[in-house]
Motif scaffolding. Structure first.
Motif, PDB file in Angstrom:
ATOM      1  N   CYS A   1       0.436  -1.007   0.135  1.00  0.00           N
ATOM      2  CA  CYS A   1      -0.158   0.430   0.043  1.00  0.00           C
ATOM      3  C   CYS A   1       0.746   0.918  -0.161  1.00  0.00           C
ATOM      4  CB  CYS A   1      -1.085  -0.204   1.130  1.00  0.00           C
ATOM      5  SG  CYS A   1      -1.672  -0.965   1.111  1.00  0.00           S
ATOM      6  N   ILE A   2       1.726   1.324   1.316  1.00  0.00           N
ATOM      7  CA  ILE A   2       2.847   2.481   0.862  1.00  0.00           C
ATOM      8  C   ILE A   2       3.217   2.518  -0.391  1.00  0.00           C
ATOM      9  CG2 ILE A   2       4.785   3.424   1.468  1.00  0.00           C
ATOM     10  CD1 ILE A   2       3.425   1.914   4.538  1.00  0.00           C
ATOM     11  N   ALA A   3       3.858   1.318  -1.415  1.00  0.00           N
ATOM     12  CA  ALA A   3       4.669   1.533  -2.382  1.00  0.00           C
ATOM     13  C   ALA A   3       4.169   1.862  -3.503  1.00  0.00           C
ATOM     14  CB  ALA A   3       5.557   0.701  -2.692  1.00  0.00           C
ATOM     15  N   ASN A   4       2.361   1.786  -3.021  1.00  0.00           N
ATOM     16  CA  ASN A   4       1.174   1.940  -4.276  1.00  0.00           C
ATOM     17  C   ASN A   4       0.888   2.815  -4.163  1.00  0.00           C
ATOM     18  OD1 ASN A   4       0.159   1.220  -6.386  1.00  0.00           O
ATOM     19  ND2 ASN A   4      -2.073   1.395  -4.999  1.00  0.00           N
ATOM     20  N   PHE A   5       0.939   3.974  -2.889  1.00  0.00           N
ATOM     21  CA  PHE A   5       0.805   5.367  -2.726  1.00  0.00           C
ATOM     22  C   PHE A   5       2.012   5.972  -3.656  1.00  0.00           C
ATOM     23  CE2 PHE A   5       0.460   9.652  -0.116  1.00  0.00           C
ATOM     24  CZ  PHE A   5      -1.002   9.346  -0.316  1.00  0.00           C
ATOM     25  N   ALA A   6       2.988   5.338  -2.674  1.00  0.00           N
ATOM     26  CA  ALA A   6       4.531   6.411  -3.224  1.00  0.00           C
ATOM     27  C   ALA A   6       4.100   6.640  -4.725  1.00  0.00           C
ATOM     28  CB  ALA A   6       5.947   5.560  -2.980  1.00  0.00           C
ATOM     29  N   ALA A   7       4.034   5.522  -5.221  1.00  0.00           N
ATOM     30  CA  ALA A   7       4.033   5.609  -7.118  1.00  0.00           C
ATOM     31  C   ALA A   7       2.529   6.738  -7.862  1.00  0.00           C
ATOM     32  CB  ALA A   7       3.946   3.915  -7.825  1.00  0.00           C
ATOM     33  N   LEU A   8       2.079   6.673  -6.547  1.00  0.00           N
ATOM     34  CA  LEU A   8       0.692   6.496  -7.356  1.00  0.00           C
ATOM     35  C   LEU A   8       1.745   8.626  -7.371  1.00  0.00           C
ATOM     36  CD1 LEU A   8      -2.467   5.916  -5.996  1.00  0.00           C
ATOM     37  CD2 LEU A   8      -2.258   6.573  -8.132  1.00  0.00           C
ATOM     38  N   LYS A   9       1.902   8.985  -6.695  1.00  0.00           N
ATOM     39  CA  LYS A   9       2.453  10.460  -6.183  1.00  0.00           C
ATOM     40  C   LYS A   9       3.548  11.182  -7.129  1.00  0.00           C
ATOM     41  CE  LYS A   9       3.617  10.468  -1.699  1.00  0.00           C
ATOM     42  NZ  LYS A   9       4.714  10.784  -0.232  1.00  0.00           N
ATOM     43  N   THR A  10       4.598   9.675  -7.844  1.00  0.00           N
ATOM     44  CA  THR A  10       4.903   9.990  -8.449  1.00  0.00           C
ATOM     45  C   THR A  10       4.364  10.707  -9.692  1.00  0.00           C
ATOM     46  OG1 THR A  10       6.749   8.904  -7.140  1.00  0.00           O
ATOM     47  CG2 THR A  10       7.200   9.117  -9.656  1.00  0.00           C
ATOM     48  N   ALA A  11       3.660  10.360 -10.385  1.00  0.00           N
ATOM     49  CA  ALA A  11       3.066   9.214 -11.478  1.00  0.00           C
ATOM     50  C   ALA A  11       2.067  10.846 -11.917  1.00  0.00           C
ATOM     51  CB  ALA A  11       2.110   8.222 -11.433  1.00  0.00           C
ATOM     52  N   ILE A  12       1.531  11.137 -10.755  1.00  0.00           N
ATOM     53  CA  ILE A  12       0.548  12.316 -10.871  1.00  0.00           C
ATOM     54  C   ILE A  12       1.719  13.527 -10.918  1.00  0.00           C
ATOM     55  CG2 ILE A  12      -0.590  13.928  -9.161  1.00  0.00           C
ATOM     56  CD1 ILE A  12      -1.915  11.044  -7.750  1.00  0.00           C
ATOM     57  N   VAL A  13       2.860  13.576  -9.990  1.00  0.00           N
ATOM     58  CA  VAL A  13       3.893  14.696 -10.099  1.00  0.00           C
ATOM     59  C   VAL A  13       4.519  15.200 -11.916  1.00  0.00           C
ATOM     60  CG1 VAL A  13       5.755  16.096  -9.505  1.00  0.00           C
ATOM     61  CG2 VAL A  13       4.545  15.028  -8.031  1.00  0.00           C
ATOM     62  N   ASN A  14       4.611  13.881 -12.172  1.00  0.00           N
ATOM     63  CA  ASN A  14       4.973  13.573 -12.823  1.00  0.00           C
ATOM     64  C   ASN A  14       4.080  13.747 -14.386  1.00  0.00           C
ATOM     65  OD1 ASN A  14       8.172  13.628 -12.442  1.00  0.00           O
ATOM     66  ND2 ASN A  14       7.600  10.936 -12.346  1.00  0.00           N
ATOM     67  N   ALA A  15       3.436  13.915 -14.479  1.00  0.00           N
ATOM     68  CA  ALA A  15       2.363  13.746 -15.353  1.00  0.00           C
ATOM     69  C   ALA A  15       1.653  12.829 -16.311  1.00  0.00           C
ATOM     70  CB  ALA A  15       2.062  15.148 -15.851  1.00  0.00           C
ATOM     71  N   GLU A  16       1.916  11.616 -15.945  1.00  0.00           N
ATOM     72  CA  GLU A  16       1.901  10.456 -16.492  1.00  0.00           C
ATOM     73  C   GLU A  16       0.261   9.726 -15.835  1.00  0.00           C
ATOM     74  OE1 GLU A  16       4.889   8.423 -14.569  1.00  0.00           O
ATOM     75  OE2 GLU A  16       6.602   9.413 -15.306  1.00  0.00           O
ATOM     76  N   GLU A  17      -0.984  10.437 -16.778  1.00  0.00           N
ATOM     77  CA  GLU A  17      -2.174   9.927 -16.958  1.00  0.00           C
ATOM     78  C   GLU A  17      -2.200   7.809 -16.969  1.00  0.00           C
ATOM     79  OE1 GLU A  17      -5.857  10.367 -19.103  1.00  0.00           O
ATOM     80  OE2 GLU A  17      -4.699  11.464 -19.602  1.00  0.00           O
ATOM     81  N   GLU A  18      -1.013   7.773 -18.142  1.00  0.00           N
ATOM     82  CA  GLU A  18      -1.476   6.252 -17.672  1.00  0.00           C
ATOM     83  C   GLU A  18      -1.045   5.199 -16.762  1.00  0.00           C
ATOM     84  OE1 GLU A  18      -2.625   4.529 -20.479  1.00  0.00           O
ATOM     85  OE2 GLU A  18      -3.362   6.368 -21.126  1.00  0.00           O
ATOM     86  N   SER A  19       0.230   5.682 -16.276  1.00  0.00           N
ATOM     87  CA  SER A  19       0.359   5.219 -14.953  1.00  0.00           C
ATOM     88  C   SER A  19      -0.157   5.235 -13.864  1.00  0.00           C
ATOM     89  CB  SER A  19       1.705   5.639 -14.160  1.00  0.00           C
ATOM     90  OG  SER A  19       2.757   5.689 -15.834  1.00  0.00           O
ATOM     91  N   VAL A  20      -1.328   6.590 -13.649  1.00  0.00           N
ATOM     92  CA  VAL A  20      -2.040   7.054 -12.667  1.00  0.00           C
ATOM     93  C   VAL A  20      -2.612   6.052 -12.992  1.00  0.00           C
ATOM     94  CG1 VAL A  20      -3.651   8.047 -11.856  1.00  0.00           C
ATOM     95  CG2 VAL A  20      -0.920   9.469 -12.289  1.00  0.00           C
ATOM     96  N   LYS A  21      -3.090   5.837 -14.095  1.00  0.00           N
ATOM     97  CA  LYS A  21      -4.790   4.677 -14.126  1.00  0.00           C
ATOM     98  C   LYS A  21      -4.136   3.190 -13.927  1.00  0.00           C
ATOM     99  CE  LYS A  21      -6.694   6.759 -18.412  1.00  0.00           C
ATOM    100  NZ  LYS A  21      -6.678   6.477 -19.676  1.00  0.00           N
ATOM    101  N   ALA A  22      -3.065   2.811 -14.432  1.00  0.00           N
ATOM    102  CA  ALA A  22      -2.592   0.824 -13.788  1.00  0.00           C
ATOM    103  C   ALA A  22      -2.710   0.794 -12.736  1.00  0.00           C
ATOM    104  CB  ALA A  22      -1.009   1.041 -14.443  1.00  0.00           C
ATOM    105  N   LEU A  23      -2.376   2.558 -11.834  1.00  0.00           N
ATOM    106  CA  LEU A  23      -1.607   2.463 -10.012  1.00  0.00           C
ATOM    107  C   LEU A  23      -3.405   1.921  -9.590  1.00  0.00           C
ATOM    108  CD1 LEU A  23       1.107   4.584 -10.052  1.00  0.00           C
ATOM    109  CD2 LEU A  23       1.156   2.361  -8.796  1.00  0.00           C
ATOM    110  N   LEU A  24      -4.010   2.740  -9.766  1.00  0.00           N
ATOM    111  CA  LEU A  24      -5.783   3.444  -9.244  1.00  0.00           C
ATOM    112  C   LEU A  24      -6.426   1.893  -9.624  1.00  0.00           C
ATOM    113  CD1 LEU A  24      -6.970   6.748 -10.489  1.00  0.00           C
ATOM    114  CD2 LEU A  24      -5.377   5.571  -7.841  1.00  0.00           C
ATOM    115  N   THR A  25      -6.762   1.226  -8.640  1.00  0.00           N
ATOM    116  CA  THR A  25      -7.798   0.166  -8.671  1.00  0.00           C
ATOM    117  C   THR A  25      -9.242   0.097  -8.678  1.00  0.00           C
ATOM    118  OG1 THR A  25      -7.078  -0.148  -6.490  1.00  0.00           O
ATOM    119  CG2 THR A  25      -5.775  -0.969  -7.859  1.00  0.00           C
ATOM    120  N   LYS A  26     -10.262   1.287  -8.700  1.00  0.00           N
ATOM    121  CA  LYS A  26     -10.484   1.453  -8.494  1.00  0.00           C
ATOM    122  C   LYS A  26     -11.552   1.158  -6.375  1.00  0.00           C
ATOM    123  CE  LYS A  26     -12.812   4.143 -11.629  1.00  0.00           C
ATOM    124  NZ  LYS A  26     -11.898   5.278 -12.041  1.00  0.00           N
TER     125      LYS A  26
END
Length: 67
Positions: A8-33
């Motif tokens: 969970c912590i690693a996923n949250f950190a990856a989400l933060k990085t993807a958001i800051v880098n504007a990596e929309e596809e990465s954000v989609k992949a990391l979000l699990t609904k």
């Protein structure tokens, strides 16, 4: 720390990085609904707002909040 918490912590950190880098596809992949804690969701939305990324902002706003 349990493996689930570490994931969970690693996923949250990856989400933060993807958001800051504007990596929309990465954000989609990391979000699990899956529901997210209100504070976590709010923080991620604030990051998206700082970058003025409306697509990522919409993805985050659609995530349900844990009750």
């Amino acid at each position: 720390m349990t493996e689930h918490n570490e994931h969970c912590i690693a996923n949250f950190a990856a989400l933060k990085t993807a958001i800051v880098n504007a990596e929309e596809e990465s954000v989609k992949a990391l979000l699990t609904k899956q529901p997210m804690q209100y504070l976590e969701k709010s923080y991620l939305i604030d990051l998206a707002k700082l970058n003025s990324n409306l697509a990522i902002l919409k993805l985050l706003e659609d995530i349900p909040v844990k009750k």
